[in-house]
Design an enzyme around this catalytic site. Structure first.
Site, mmCIF file in Angstrom:
data_model
loop_
_atom_site.group_PDB
_atom_site.id
_atom_site.type_symbol
_atom_site.label_atom_id
_atom_site.label_comp_id
_atom_site.label_asym_id
_atom_site.label_seq_id
_atom_site.Cartn_x
_atom_site.Cartn_y
_atom_site.Cartn_z
ATOM 1 N N CYS A 1 -10.990 6.665 -6.165
ATOM 2 C CA CYS A 1 -12.254 7.366 -6.363
ATOM 3 C C CYS A 1 -13.024 6.791 -7.551
ATOM 4 O O CYS A 1 -12.426 6.292 -8.503
ATOM 5 C CB CYS A 1 -11.987 8.834 -6.630
ATOM 6 N N ARG B 1 -15.167 0.031 -4.674
ATOM 7 C CA ARG B 1 -13.821 0.602 -4.699
ATOM 8 C C ARG B 1 -13.452 1.190 -3.342
ATOM 9 O O ARG B 1 -12.288 1.482 -3.090
ATOM 10 C CB ARG B 1 -13.740 1.725 -5.752
ATOM 11 N N TRP C 1 -12.135 8.741 -2.156
ATOM 12 C CA TRP C 1 -11.255 8.058 -1.187
ATOM 13 C C TRP C 1 -10.216 9.110 -0.830
ATOM 14 O O TRP C 1 -9.365 9.476 -1.647
ATOM 15 C CB TRP C 1 -10.641 6.827 -1.853
ATOM 16 N N ASN D 1 -10.004 12.148 -9.857
ATOM 17 C CA ASN D 1 -9.386 10.959 -9.273
ATOM 18 C C ASN D 1 -7.901 11.088 -9.523
ATOM 19 O O ASN D 1 -7.500 11.438 -10.628
ATOM 20 C CB ASN D 1 -9.940 9.702 -9.969
ATOM 21 N N GLY D 2 -7.068 10.814 -8.516
ATOM 22 C CA GLY D 2 -5.624 10.899 -8.710
ATOM 23 C C GLY D 2 -5.011 11.905 -7.754
ATOM 24 O O GLY D 2 -5.612 12.276 -6.753
ATOM 25 N N GLU E 1 6.340 -13.405 4.167
ATOM 26 C CA GLU E 1 5.111 -12.897 3.551
ATOM 27 C C GLU E 1 4.541 -13.928 2.561
ATOM 28 O O GLU E 1 3.325 -14.141 2.505
ATOM 29 C CB GLU E 1 5.395 -11.550 2.866
ATOM 30 N N LYS F 1 0.790 -15.594 2.937
ATOM 31 C CA LYS F 1 -0.257 -15.532 1.901
ATOM 32 C C LYS F 1 -0.846 -16.906 1.673
ATOM 33 O O LYS F 1 -2.060 -17.082 1.545
ATOM 34 C CB LYS F 1 0.295 -14.988 0.563
ATOM 35 N N GLU G 1 -3.017 -18.023 4.631
ATOM 36 C CA GLU G 1 -4.265 -17.271 4.753
ATOM 37 C C GLU G 1 -5.341 -17.723 3.788
ATOM 38 O O GLU G 1 -6.494 -17.845 4.158
ATOM 39 C CB GLU G 1 -4.012 -15.783 4.444
ATOM 40 N N HIS H 1 20.108 -24.922 11.167
ATOM 41 C CA HIS H 1 20.026 -24.952 12.633
ATOM 42 C C HIS H 1 18.748 -25.634 13.114
ATOM 43 O O HIS H 1 18.380 -25.494 14.268
ATOM 44 C CB HIS H 1 20.125 -23.528 13.189
ATOM 45 N N LYS I 1 -10.740 -8.455 7.687
ATOM 46 C CA LYS I 1 -9.849 -7.501 7.012
ATOM 47 C C LYS I 1 -9.172 -6.580 8.022
ATOM 48 O O LYS I 1 -8.008 -6.260 7.891
ATOM 49 C CB LYS I 1 -10.663 -6.684 5.991
HETATM 50 O O1 M6R Z 1 -4.685 -3.057 8.635
HETATM 51 P P1 M6R Z 1 -3.362 -3.522 9.131
HETATM 52 O O2 M6R Z 1 -2.259 -3.307 8.133
HETATM 53 O O3 M6R Z 1 -2.991 -2.953 10.470
HETATM 54 O O4 M6R Z 1 -3.508 -5.086 9.327
HETATM 55 C C1 M6R Z 1 -2.484 -5.843 9.893
HETATM 56 C C2 M6R Z 1 -2.734 -7.320 9.690
HETATM 57 O O5 M6R Z 1 -3.921 -7.699 10.326
HETATM 58 C C3 M6R Z 1 -2.825 -7.679 8.205
HETATM 59 O O6 M6R Z 1 -1.666 -7.313 7.522
HETATM 60 C C4 M6R Z 1 -3.060 -9.182 8.012
HETATM 61 O O7 M6R Z 1 -1.926 -9.899 8.422
HETATM 62 C C5 M6R Z 1 -3.412 -9.468 6.548
HETATM 63 N N1 M6R Z 1 -4.559 -10.312 6.497
HETATM 64 C C6 M6R Z 1 -2.299 -10.094 5.799
HETATM 65 O O8 M6R Z 1 -2.656 -10.458 4.515
#
Ligand code: M6R
Length: 614
Positions: free
Chosen positions: A2, A27, A75, A101-102, A484, A488, A491, A507, A609
């Site tokens: 928030c 935010r 939020w 907020n919180g 992961e 990153k 991406e 393997h 996103k």
């Molecule tokens: O909003 P969601 O968590 O469902 O999104 C899932 C994926 O699209 C999301 O985690 C995507 O892989 C990200 N860009 C990873 O950084």
């Protein structure tokens, strides 16, 4: 999270507050509101949706002129994003307006107490309990600052509160515990806000507040005390950020800011989930305990980073509950005729709550009779709405396309859910569950210890900035961290990166390793016995092929030093919880490398996103 602002001065408070709220729109929020005091009365305008809805409302029904008011962008956490749940909340006697907020952990208890005293609540928020309590204290002492102190002493949780008293045309009073609050020092006017961005176009002079402090502002004075009323020292500072930099709290990217927010995001996600006697309570998981006991299989469905959170969850939930867990890519799930029935518990993980693949997967699971629990960061999104129950992560808005705090809070929420299922199904003793909750409670500090090493990670990124291929290895839950870490880098740095379970290397994948390939290795804690020993052997295997090795290893683990070019230390953590610390250096590494390569870190090419198409 928030955005909050309070203002006292000679300008039009509504205009100043709206302007401040616009500056914290980044935010993320789902409703907004303003309250002003004029002529001994409060006037309030609040609307769900974006600020434009509030602006339209104000144009139709302008608030009286005033130099004294508070504002909020919300939020949603407790209660959906409706007009009624929007802040400010006004007490039943009409005297107090409050923004927050919180999370107030003991709000249910306070609400019950206040309802027993005849007070009627009109929202589902935790904030309203604080507003009603503040009005009662104010009625008794007639001093908003003193009433605020008394209220704060009764609240559990994390909060910033800002309040206005209809009978006091001079003061705005604010308080903080574990949530942000700064004071803006103007000429004949003063501000309180969750963020300097809110007042940066009016003043660049500011006061930093400490924890558990109450601040009272008037046009010409600022008084800060602790919750007991003792004066406390404050630190004055000059804000030299541009308004754009201020939105990111001085960070270059939202992603970097969000990485650094993780101690708080994880702490918020864990907050208020236990009773005083240590029992885990997940109020939102409204699936009957008998049904949870009947489940004979758990299926986790998710995409991308959320899927990797699911891979971590499998290890923890199976270990704690002894129920088999399958982790499924949501985009594959319904096309392979999966075995799902009324004894299947489906856990879906989604930061946005709008990912179409995930949504279709849960619709399919429900149609087969499964019960669905969503782990989600966005209150009121489609996935939680279409699920039987929801456990919200409380990461606050995640703006960077590459998920960071989303991942850590998802993993934290799956641990909570796993322990809860173990409690309900009786597969763990109460003291074991509280020991794990204690370990989880220590995690935010440990994440901070990792963040404190950011400069070492940045130097590493600089030394590898011409490298084209990266390998990430892990074992057990560390294999999900490896995936992961590689995601990153793909991406945002647009580099070839692959993550593997380290035992799989021999393997096949080991064939691609040579002296040009840095290999990042998430080393299990030494306490993990065989897992650790096997990983040391895997490190030697890649070293023998000429690779340079970056190890992420527990502090004091000297066994890996002879084989590593670079060592990033991790705090001592049980292996099951290690993803919460080990992922952080990999996020920092990707963010820094992408920055050095000149990429747009927050909006990487080709990515959205929230992926709302199949
Ligand atoms: O909003 P969601 O968590 O469902 O999104 C899932 C994926 O699209 C999301 O985690 C995507 O892989 C990200 N860009 C990873 O950084």
């Amino acid at each position: 999270m928030c955005g909050i602002i309070g203002y006292v001065g000679s300008q039009d408070a509504t205009r100043v507050i709206l302007d401040g709220l616009k500056r914290v729109e980044y935010r993320g929020y789902d409703s907004a509101g303003i309250a002003i005091e004029a002529g001994g009365k409060l006037a309030v305008a609040k609307r769900s949706g974006k600020l434009t809805s509030l602006v339209t409302e104000l144009a139709a029904h302008p608030l009286p002129a005033s130099g004294h008011g508070i504002g909020h962008t919300r939020w949603a956490t407790h209660g959906g994003p409706t007009d009624n749940n929007a802040h400010p909340h006004v007490s039943a006697d009409g005297r107090v307006a409050l923004v927050h907020n919180g999370i107030i952990e003991n709000f249910a208890e306070l609400r019950a107490e206040l309802e027993a005293r005849g007070i009627t609540f009109i929202s589902q928020t935790d904030t309203e309990a604080a507003a009603q309590l503040l009005a009662l204290e104010l009625a008794a002492c007639d001093d908003l600052t003193q009433a605020m102190r008394l209220v704060c002493a009764r609240l559990k949780g994390a909060f910033t509160l800002v309040a206005l008293d209809a009978h006091d045309s001079e003061r705005v009073v604010a308080a903080r515990r574990d949530s942000p609050l700064v004071v803006g020092l103007g000429e004949g006017e003063n501000f309180v806000a969750s963020d300097v961005a809110s007042f940066i176009s009016y003043t660049r002079e500011a006061l930093e507040l400490g924890q558990d402090q109450v601040v009272t502002i008037t046009r010409s004075s600022v008084t800060v005390t602790d919750f007991a009323g003792n004066p406390v020292p404050t630190r004055r500072f000059h804000v030299d950020w541009s308004p754009a930099a201020a939105e990111k709290a001085g960070f270059d990217w939202f992603m970097r800011k969000e990485i650094f927010e993780q101690p708080r995001a994880v702490a918020d996600t864990l907050l208020g989930r236990t009773t005083d006697d240590g029992r885990l309570v997940l109020d939102e998981v409204r699936i009957d305990a008998a049904e949870l006991r009947l489940a004979n299989k758990i299926v986790v469905v998710a995409c991308g980073t959320a899927y990797y959170a699911g891979l971590v969850a499998k290890y923890a939930i199976e270990h704690w509950t002894r129920v088999p867990v399958e982790v499924e890519l949501a985009s594959e799930f319904r096309y392979r005729d999966p075995i799902v029935d009324s004894r299947t518990l489906c856990i879906t993980i989604s930061q946005s709550g709008e990912t179409m693949d995930t949504l279709q997967a849960i619709r399919y699971a429900r149609a087969q009779g499964a019960r669905v629990i969503a782990i989600c960061n966005t209150v009121g999104a489609t996935i939680p709405r279409e699920s039987d129950a929801v456990l919200y992560t409380r990461a606050g808005p995640e703006i960077g396309v590459a998920s960071t705090k989303g991942f850590l809070t998802q993993v934290s929420a799956t641990y909570l859910l796993g322990l809860y299922l173990a409690q309900v199904r009786g597969t763990m003793f109460a003291d074991e569950i509280s020991r794990w909750l204690g370990e989880l409670g220590a995690i935010p500090d440990k994440i901070q210890q990792v963040l404190d090493q950011a400069e070492r990670v940045y130097a590493l990124a600089d030394s590898l900035k011409t490298t084209q291929d990266f390998i990430f290895l892990g074992r057990h839950v560390g294999s999900a961290v490896a995936l992961e870490g590689a995601l990153k880098l793909k991406e945002i740095a647009y580099l070839h990166a692959e993550g593997f379970a380290a035992g799989e290397l021999k393997h096949g994948p080991i064939a691609i390793i040579d002296e040009t390939t840095p290999v990042f290795v998430v080393v299990p804690p030494t306490g993990a016995g065989q897992l650790h020993e096997k990983m040391v052997s895997n490190i030697q295997e890649v070293r023998a092929r000429g690779a340079s090795v970056v190890v992420l290893a527990e502090r004091g683990d000297t066994s890996v030093l002879p084989y590593a070019e670079h060592v990033l230390e991790l705090p001592i953590t049980p292996v099951l919880l290690q993803p919460l610390t080990a992922t952080v250096p990999l996020q920092l590494f990707a963010c820094e490398l992408a920055t050095l390569l000149g990429n747009d870190v927050d909006q990487p090419r080709n990515l959205a996103k929230s992926v709302t198409v199949e």
